[in-house]
Write a protein that holds these residues in place. Structure first.
Motif, PDB file in Angstrom:
ATOM      1  N   LEU A  45      -1.061   1.941  -2.549  1.00  0.00           N
ATOM      2  CA  LEU A  45      -2.324   1.302  -2.945  1.00  0.00           C
ATOM      3  C   LEU A  45      -2.566   1.423  -4.449  1.00  0.00           C
ATOM      4  CD1 LEU A  45      -4.614   2.371   0.031  1.00  0.00           C
ATOM      5  CD2 LEU A  45      -3.563   0.135  -0.387  1.00  0.00           C
ATOM      6  N   LEU A  46      -2.265   2.583  -5.009  1.00  0.00           N
ATOM      7  CA  LEU A  46      -2.428   2.752  -6.454  1.00  0.00           C
ATOM      8  C   LEU A  46      -1.434   1.893  -7.239  1.00  0.00           C
ATOM      9  CD1 LEU A  46      -3.155   6.568  -6.821  1.00  0.00           C
ATOM     10  CD2 LEU A  46      -4.751   4.657  -7.105  1.00  0.00           C
ATOM     11  N   SER A  47      -0.242   1.689  -6.679  1.00  0.00           N
ATOM     12  CA  SER A  47       0.732   0.834  -7.373  1.00  0.00           C
ATOM     13  C   SER A  47       0.255  -0.612  -7.420  1.00  0.00           C
ATOM     14  CB  SER A  47       2.105   0.935  -6.718  1.00  0.00           C
ATOM     15  OG  SER A  47       2.088   0.326  -5.444  1.00  0.00           O
ATOM     16  N   VAL A  48      -0.327  -1.093  -6.319  1.00  0.00           N
ATOM     17  CA  VAL A  48      -0.883  -2.450  -6.314  1.00  0.00           C
ATOM     18  C   VAL A  48      -2.011  -2.542  -7.334  1.00  0.00           C
ATOM     19  CG1 VAL A  48      -2.184  -4.123  -4.925  1.00  0.00           C
ATOM     20  CG2 VAL A  48      -0.201  -2.946  -3.948  1.00  0.00           C
ATOM     21  N   LEU A  49      -2.876  -1.555  -7.361  1.00  0.00           N
ATOM     22  CA  LEU A  49      -3.969  -1.536  -8.331  1.00  0.00           C
ATOM     23  C   LEU A  49      -3.444  -1.517  -9.762  1.00  0.00           C
ATOM     24  CD1 LEU A  49      -7.107  -1.160  -8.796  1.00  0.00           C
ATOM     25  CD2 LEU A  49      -6.562   1.275  -8.958  1.00  0.00           C
ATOM     26  N   VAL A  52      -1.277  -5.127 -10.398  1.00  0.00           N
ATOM     27  CA  VAL A  52      -2.008  -6.387 -10.306  1.00  0.00           C
ATOM     28  C   VAL A  52      -3.274  -6.378 -11.151  1.00  0.00           C
ATOM     29  CG1 VAL A  52      -3.207  -7.940  -8.709  1.00  0.00           C
ATOM     30  CG2 VAL A  52      -1.052  -6.870  -8.031  1.00  0.00           C
ATOM     31  N   VAL A  53      -4.056  -5.312 -11.042  1.00  0.00           N
ATOM     32  CA  VAL A  53      -5.362  -5.306 -11.698  1.00  0.00           C
ATOM     33  C   VAL A  53      -5.273  -4.808 -13.137  1.00  0.00           C
ATOM     34  CG1 VAL A  53      -7.704  -4.373 -11.592  1.00  0.00           C
ATOM     35  CG2 VAL A  53      -6.535  -5.038  -9.483  1.00  0.00           C
ATOM     36  N   LEU A  54      -4.628  -3.649 -13.337  1.00  0.00           N
ATOM     37  CA  LEU A  54      -4.634  -3.024 -14.657  1.00  0.00           C
ATOM     38  C   LEU A  54      -3.444  -3.425 -15.533  1.00  0.00           C
ATOM     39  CD1 LEU A  54      -5.761   0.537 -13.550  1.00  0.00           C
ATOM     40  CD2 LEU A  54      -7.186  -1.274 -14.498  1.00  0.00           C
ATOM     41  N   GLY A  60       2.789   1.524 -12.356  1.00  0.00           N
ATOM     42  CA  GLY A  60       2.841   0.841 -11.065  1.00  0.00           C
ATOM     43  C   GLY A  60       4.195   0.939 -10.402  1.00  0.00           C
ATOM     44  N   TRP A  61       5.259   0.684 -11.154  1.00  0.00           N
ATOM     45  CA  TRP A  61       6.603   0.760 -10.572  1.00  0.00           C
ATOM     46  C   TRP A  61       7.019   2.200 -10.277  1.00  0.00           C
ATOM     47  CZ3 TRP A  61       8.342  -3.033  -8.034  1.00  0.00           C
ATOM     48  CH2 TRP A  61       8.003  -4.328  -8.386  1.00  0.00           C
ATOM     49  N   THR A  62       6.492   3.134 -11.027  1.00  0.00           N
ATOM     50  CA  THR A  62       6.738   4.554 -10.702  1.00  0.00           C
ATOM     51  C   THR A  62       6.084   4.906  -9.368  1.00  0.00           C
ATOM     52  OG1 THR A  62       6.786   5.084 -13.062  1.00  0.00           O
ATOM     53  CG2 THR A  62       6.482   6.922 -11.538  1.00  0.00           C
ATOM     54  N   LEU A  63       4.879   4.412  -9.155  1.00  0.00           N
ATOM     55  CA  LEU A  63       4.207   4.640  -7.869  1.00  0.00           C
ATOM     56  C   LEU A  63       4.920   3.921  -6.725  1.00  0.00           C
ATOM     57  CD1 LEU A  63       0.513   4.411  -9.080  1.00  0.00           C
ATOM     58  CD2 LEU A  63       1.673   6.436  -8.200  1.00  0.00           C
ATOM     59  N   VAL A  64       5.466   2.742  -6.976  1.00  0.00           N
ATOM     60  CA  VAL A  64       6.254   2.036  -5.964  1.00  0.00           C
ATOM     61  C   VAL A  64       7.494   2.864  -5.602  1.00  0.00           C
ATOM     62  CG1 VAL A  64       7.702   0.003  -5.521  1.00  0.00           C
ATOM     63  CG2 VAL A  64       5.433  -0.273  -6.524  1.00  0.00           C
ATOM     64  N   ALA A  65       8.157   3.407  -6.609  1.00  0.00           N
ATOM     65  CA  ALA A  65       9.338   4.249  -6.348  1.00  0.00           C
ATOM     66  C   ALA A  65       8.951   5.466  -5.506  1.00  0.00           C
ATOM     67  CB  ALA A  65       9.970   4.679  -7.665  1.00  0.00           C
ATOM     68  N   GLY A  66       7.800   6.057  -5.813  1.00  0.00           N
ATOM     69  CA  GLY A  66       7.323   7.179  -5.004  1.00  0.00           C
ATOM     70  C   GLY A  66       7.042   6.771  -3.570  1.00  0.00           C
ATOM     71  N   ALA A  67       6.456   5.589  -3.396  1.00  0.00           N
ATOM     72  CA  ALA A  67       6.166   5.092  -2.053  1.00  0.00           C
ATOM     73  C   ALA A  67       7.437   4.770  -1.274  1.00  0.00           C
ATOM     74  CB  ALA A  67       5.265   3.854  -2.134  1.00  0.00           C
ATOM     75  N   VAL A  68       8.514   4.430  -1.969  1.00  0.00           N
ATOM     76  CA  VAL A  68       9.788   4.130  -1.304  1.00  0.00           C
ATOM     77  C   VAL A  68      10.538   5.412  -0.949  1.00  0.00           C
ATOM     78  CG1 VAL A  68      12.071   3.106  -1.682  1.00  0.00           C
ATOM     79  CG2 VAL A  68      10.015   1.842  -2.310  1.00  0.00           C
ATOM     80  N   VAL A  69      10.485   6.408  -1.799  1.00  0.00           N
ATOM     81  CA  VAL A  69      11.236   7.652  -1.595  1.00  0.00           C
ATOM     82  C   VAL A  69      10.536   8.592  -0.607  1.00  0.00           C
ATOM     83  CG1 VAL A  69      12.079   9.729  -2.771  1.00  0.00           C
ATOM     84  CG2 VAL A  69      12.386   7.497  -3.813  1.00  0.00           C
ATOM     85  N   LEU A  70       9.226   8.583  -0.583  1.00  0.00           N
ATOM     86  CA  LEU A  70       8.490   9.535   0.253  1.00  0.00           C
ATOM     87  C   LEU A  70       8.794   9.467   1.748  1.00  0.00           C
ATOM     88  CD1 LEU A  70       5.017  10.016  -1.381  1.00  0.00           C
ATOM     89  CD2 LEU A  70       6.670  11.749  -0.791  1.00  0.00           C
TER      90      LEU A  70
END
Length: 108
Positions: A45-49, A52-54, A60-70
């Motif tokens: 959710l933070l990666s989308v925020l 897209v928004v900020l 964002g891509w670091t948060l996406v990587a975290g969401a993929v690895v977790l």
């Protein structure tokens, strides 16, 4: 009049070295898995925020990587079972033979 069938020299086993119950182990593993999946959802959710928004693409891509690895980390942690202690339960001799008393119904 009945006497105790056991001998005073029979081994007494310590229950303090018994392993954790299976139910406690499974509930702890489930709790760790759910916490990891909650963190993954927040990362997504933070990666989308952020993207897209900020327009913070690096964050964002670091948060996406975290969401993929977790999920991988969560599954590995959930499958990590308790340590199986083989032969850790050993007999404990009584400290004093006078501490061993007969049951009241045996004294009749």
């Amino acid at each position: 009049m009945r006497r105790r069938s056991g001998h005073p020299q029979d081994p007494v086993y310590s229950v303090t070295s018994a392993p954790e119950s299976l139910r406690d182990d499974q509930s702890e593993r489930m709790r760790r898995y759910l916490i990891s999946m909650g963190i993954r959802t927040v990362c997504f959710l933070l990666s989308v925020l952020a993207i897209v928004v900020l327009h913070w693409t690096v964050v964002g891509w670091t948060l996406v990587a975290g969401a993929v690895v977790l999920p991988y980390v969560a599954v590995v942690m959930a499958n990590a079972t308790r340590a199986r202690a083989v032969g850790s339960v050993a007999p404990v001799p009584p400290a004093d033979q006078r501490q061993i008393r007969e049951r009241p119904e045996d004294q009749q």
